[in-house]
Write a protein that holds these residues in place. Structure first.
Motif, PDB file in Angstrom:
ATOM      1  N   LYS A   1       0.771  -1.252  -0.060  1.00  0.00           N
ATOM      2  CA  LYS A   1      -0.053  -0.033  -0.062  1.00  0.00           C
ATOM      3  C   LYS A   1       0.864   1.288   0.083  1.00  0.00           C
ATOM      4  CE  LYS A   1      -3.013  -1.349   3.166  1.00  0.00           C
ATOM      5  NZ  LYS A   1      -3.089  -2.737   3.112  1.00  0.00           N
TER       6      LYS A   1
ATOM      7  N   ALA B   1      -4.066  -1.275  -9.084  1.00  0.00           N
ATOM      8  CA  ALA B   1      -3.907  -2.738  -8.242  1.00  0.00           C
ATOM      9  C   ALA B   1      -3.919  -3.679  -9.339  1.00  0.00           C
ATOM     10  CB  ALA B   1      -5.175  -2.861  -7.236  1.00  0.00           C
TER      11      ALA B   1
ATOM     12  N   THR C   1      -0.308  -5.340  -9.005  1.00  0.00           N
ATOM     13  CA  THR C   1      -0.239  -6.315  -7.726  1.00  0.00           C
ATOM     14  C   THR C   1      -1.569  -7.228  -7.825  1.00  0.00           C
ATOM     15  OG1 THR C   1      -1.890  -4.929  -6.452  1.00  0.00           O
ATOM     16  CG2 THR C   1       0.649  -4.840  -6.236  1.00  0.00           C
TER      17      THR C   1
ATOM     18  N   GLY D   1      -4.519  -7.040  -6.701  1.00  0.00           N
ATOM     19  CA  GLY D   1      -4.862  -7.000  -5.601  1.00  0.00           C
ATOM     20  C   GLY D   1      -4.313  -7.604  -4.214  1.00  0.00           C
TER      21      GLY D   1
ATOM     22  N   THR E   1      -3.601  -5.094  -1.337  1.00  0.00           N
ATOM     23  CA  THR E   1      -3.983  -3.579  -2.188  1.00  0.00           C
ATOM     24  C   THR E   1      -5.432  -3.955  -2.926  1.00  0.00           C
ATOM     25  OG1 THR E   1      -2.820  -4.656  -4.051  1.00  0.00           O
ATOM     26  CG2 THR E   1      -1.629  -3.303  -2.750  1.00  0.00           C
ATOM     27  N   THR E   2      -6.288  -4.704  -2.495  1.00  0.00           N
ATOM     28  CA  THR E   2      -7.714  -5.027  -3.060  1.00  0.00           C
ATOM     29  C   THR E   2      -8.656  -3.774  -2.565  1.00  0.00           C
ATOM     30  OG1 THR E   2      -7.316  -7.321  -3.106  1.00  0.00           O
ATOM     31  CG2 THR E   2      -9.720  -6.356  -3.402  1.00  0.00           C
TER      32      THR E   2
ATOM     33  N   TYR F   1     -11.765  -2.772  -6.905  1.00  0.00           N
ATOM     34  CA  TYR F   1     -11.188  -4.136  -7.337  1.00  0.00           C
ATOM     35  C   TYR F   1     -12.164  -5.254  -6.999  1.00  0.00           C
ATOM     36  CZ  TYR F   1      -7.515  -7.093  -8.980  1.00  0.00           C
ATOM     37  OH  TYR F   1      -7.051  -8.038  -9.516  1.00  0.00           O
TER      38      TYR F   1
END
Lengths: 495, 278
Positions: A358, A435, A439, A441, A447-448, A452
């Motif tokens: 994050k 995201a 990544t 998520g 990072t969801t 997302y």
């Protein structure tokens, strides 16, 4: 009579005719889907159950989706992620404001008097020193980067603030999957340039930390927490003054207290060592309760509108909260630093580390947000600050900081409020693109964000009903921010 | 008096230096991007930013076209963005004309409704829109990317602001002479609203050029991919060929930079007039 009636009808017909292309599109792809979506949120529509191979009857399930959502721990985690990423907003705003203030100084051509030569020399030496201390002594890199820096400086010196504005705006204007992929490569723990620059710095720092006497860093942590306490006390003093002057209503006051205390206490509970958190939180709650009681039951307060002065107080509280969170983070770092140094200081693994993913996204967003539209809005607002106010402040002998604090900042308040609410609205809906590109998520859902979540439930898992319910919860949050914007924005502008 | 002449000059040095350092920090990622894009594959991931013994591999840019159909992606992106821009300009300017120049009953209420749709999160309508696309058989087509984007409340709002600033006396005299609304719209208002149209056009083009969510949901076959989707899949597939990815990324953000440099003036004016977005 009949003439005007037919004229009116003609106006209606031509007015609607001009609107038709737009109305068809808006109706089909905005208005109709809205009602469709409300309906969906109350059904058990699930593509794994309702498809051409398996036809379980579609039925209305009332509020089941919403109940499930509130019981679903993932929802709360993802909501938390969304809010966490929004901590970046005040930093981005401060960055944009700083950039706008600098650009507003109107850096003009100073080619005369050998200024260029001087600037080039200073820039060259400064950048060299910076890069060498960063440990990027690989000579070709240094020479190249320095020459680009000098080129920037020279074009800027010739072209004035226009050149800088363009360069500032570039990260925002090119933002998209392309730049996200660029940053993904830069964040690579082994081959990315960020960690390659951090490695030598950290290995230089390690022996210094280990050599420091025992408990140094614990004392530092305590000192930082005390600074937070001091900030909170002066905040109370300020609030108290505003209440006494009748500038702040009780409801606005309570809102500010919640805004300030809730995140700090929650974060403290989650992350702080108990010996710091417990006395601090008990103290904070007691002091606040005491003051809140005194404010709310005093004669003066009852005469005021409950929301008096909410905009300014909220901005102030937000700023304080941000500052406290920085200090809080520093305090945590210094608490853990000796233990970390004993194990060897490694640079973060950024996108693949749960706790660093994050912040990594926030740093990238900050990079894009400094020179964004917000900077341009601030620039426009700055050019509207009345010149005679500035001159009056000059005559009163105000310094640069005083002029900013007492003249510029209040004049910018409507812009600040507008940018803040818009950023919150965008932030609540945001985070999907970066995201998904960087990544997917992860790691472990770190990072969801809500957007997302809606994407993965609606388009990957196929639970359309549930995804719609999440989308409507998001709408309710956005809508309430919009109401706040309307209610206080207009009031604040009128002040 | 002497002080007032030296003070700004000294301030100017410091100011220039600070601004240059700041812009330098912001531009660093782009420098790294370009440098990596011309590295030899064996030097990707080295600490040195500059290509080493293997020399500057400008051929990487040609290799991108071997690895992915980059020209096709670019064509798809530009095609979709251009169509959307054209349609948005037509629908928004007509709607804005209706909202500013024709006094029909209930006009302001309808406009308020338009404004209200602006605060609706796009995600709320995405899921039903996808079902609509399935029923219209437009999934995995470029048409399906264009049509839902063909009108925006933001565009209508922005052009309405522009048209309100055009004095009504221009078109009132024309309507005295018996000109129809259509000819007033075409011959008077559109030419006068040109700066607004350019601003909205650039905004729409760029945001659709970068558009990601909807194409990601809609597109299935590689021949239909727009640039962002193509790059995303290339990154997943490419693995270690960071140099090729960076070359592709460089080429994909180049048009945005060119458009920005050409139309800077309009963009900045538009942002300051219409609030945020874009």
């Amino acid at each position: 009579m009949s003439v005007s009636a037919s004229k009116k009808r003609r106006a209606l017909i031509s007015g609607l005719a001009f609107l038709t292309p737009n109305i068809i599109c808006v109706g089909l792809f905005t208005i109709f889907p809205v009602f469709f979506s409300i309906g969906m949120a109350f059904t058990n529509w699930d593509l794994t159950q309702h498809n051409m191979f398996k036809d379980v009857p579609l039925r209305f399930v009332g509020f089941d989706n919403f109940v499930e959502l509130f019981r679903n721990l993932y929802f709360w985690q993802y909501l938390g992620n969304t809010l966490f990423l929004m901590i970046g907003i005040p930093f981005a705003m401060a960055g944009s404001l700083g950039a706008a203030l600098l650009l507003n100084q109107n850096a003009r051509s100073i080619l005369r008097r050998g200024g260029l030569l001087l600037l080039a020399t200073v820039g060259l030496t400064g950048a060299c020193l910076l890069l060498v201390t960063l440990g990027m002594a690989a000579s070709a890199t240094v020479i190249l980067v320095v020459s680009v820096a000098v080129a920037v400086l020279m074009t800027g010196t010739v072209g004035g603030s226009m050149v800088y504005r363009t360069l500032f705006y570039m990260p925002h204007f090119t933002a998209g999957v392309a730049t996200f992929l660029l940053w993904k490569k830069m964040y690579d723990p082994l081959t990315g340039p960020i960690n390659q620059a951090l490695n030598p710095v950290l290995s230089g720092l390690e022996p210094m930390v280990l050599a420091a006497p025992d408990r140094t860093f614990s004392w530092l942590a305590i000192a930082l927490v005390l600074v937070i306490g001091w900030l909170a006390m002066s905040w109370i003093g300020k609030m108290r003054g505003e209440c006494a002057d009748g500038d702040l209503g009780p409801a606005a006051f309570v809102l500010c207290v919640l805004l300030l205390l809730a995140p700090l206490l929650f974060l403290g509970f989650r992350a702080m060592p108990r010996y710091l958190w417990f006395p601090l939180s008990v103290g904070a709650v007691l002091i606040t309760l005491f003051h809140a009681g005194r404010f709310l039951w005093s004669e003066r307060m009852r005469a005021r509108g409950p929301w008096e002065g909410a905009g300014g107080a909220l901005l102030l509280t937000g700023g304080l909260l941000t500052l406290s969170l920085i200090l809080f983070g520093l305090s945590l770092v210094s608490h853990h630093l000796p233990a970390m140094a004993a194990e060897g200081l490694d640079p973060p693994r950024w996108l693949v580390a749960y706790h660093w993913a994050k912040p990594a996204l926030m740093i990238m967003a900050f990079w894009g947000a400094i020179g964004s539209n917000n900077m341009l809005l601030y620039l426009a607002a700055l050019s509207n600050v009345p010149q005679d106010l500035m001159e009056a402040a000059d005559i009163d002998g105000a310094g640069a900081i005083q002029k900013f604090w007492y003249v510029t900042w209040p004049q910018l308040a409507p812009t600040t409020f507008f940018i803040l609410t818009m950023s919150v609205i965008i932030g609540l809906q945001g985070g999907f693109e970066m995201a998904r590109a960087m990544t997917e998520g992860g790691p472990a859902g770190a990072t969801t964000t809500l957007s997302y979540y809606i994407y993965s439930e609606g388009f990957e898992t196929g639970r359309l009903g549930y995804a719609s319910a999440v989308a409507w919860i998001m709408f309710i949050m956005v809508f309430s921010i919009t109401i706040v914007n309307w209610k206080f924005g207009s009031r604040y502008v009128n002040d | 008096m002497g002080q007032t002449t030296t003070q700004p000059l000294k301030k100017s040095y410091v100011l220039n230096l600070v601004l240059a350092l700041m812009s330098m920090m912001l531009v660093l990622p782009f420098i790294w991007m370009v440098l990596t894009s011309v590295k030899h594959i064996t030097e990707v991931g080295d600490a040195s930013w500059v290509p080493g013994a293997a020399g500057w591999q400008w051929s990487n840019y040609l290799d991108v076209f071997q690895a992915i159909p980059f020209d096709l992606y670019m064509w798809n992106s530009v095609l979709v963005a251009s169509w959307v821009t054209l349609l948005v300009l037509v629908t928004s300017s007509m709607a804005a004309y209706s909202f500013t120049r024709i006094d029909w009953p209930g006009r302001d209420k309808v406009f308020f409704l338009y404004l209200a749709t602006m605060m609706l999160p796009g995600l709320v309508t995405m899921i039903p829109n996808f079902q609509i696309m399935i029923h219209l058989r437009l999934v995995d087509t470029l048409t399906g990317l264009v049509i839902p984007a063909a009108s925006t409340a933001f565009g209508t709002f922005l052009l309405r602001q522009f048209m309100l600033s055009i004095p009504r006396s221009y078109d009132e005299s024309a309507s005295m002479d018996g000109a129809s609304h259509w000819s007033i719209y075409c011959d008077i208002i559109l030419p006068l609203a040109r700066p607004g149209l350019i601003t909205l056009g650039i905004f729409t083009f760029i945001s659709n050029y970068h558009s990601f969510f909807w194409p990601l949901v809609m597109l299935r076959t590689q021949e239909k991919y727009t640039l962002p989707i193509g790059l995303l899949h290339f990154e997943t597939a490419a693995g270690e060929s960071t140099h090729l990815l960076m070359a592709a990324v460089t080429m994909s953000i180049l048009p945005a930079i060119v458009v920005f440099l050409l139309f800077q003036k309009f963009l900045i004016k538009g942002i300051q007039l219409g609030g945020v977005k874009g």
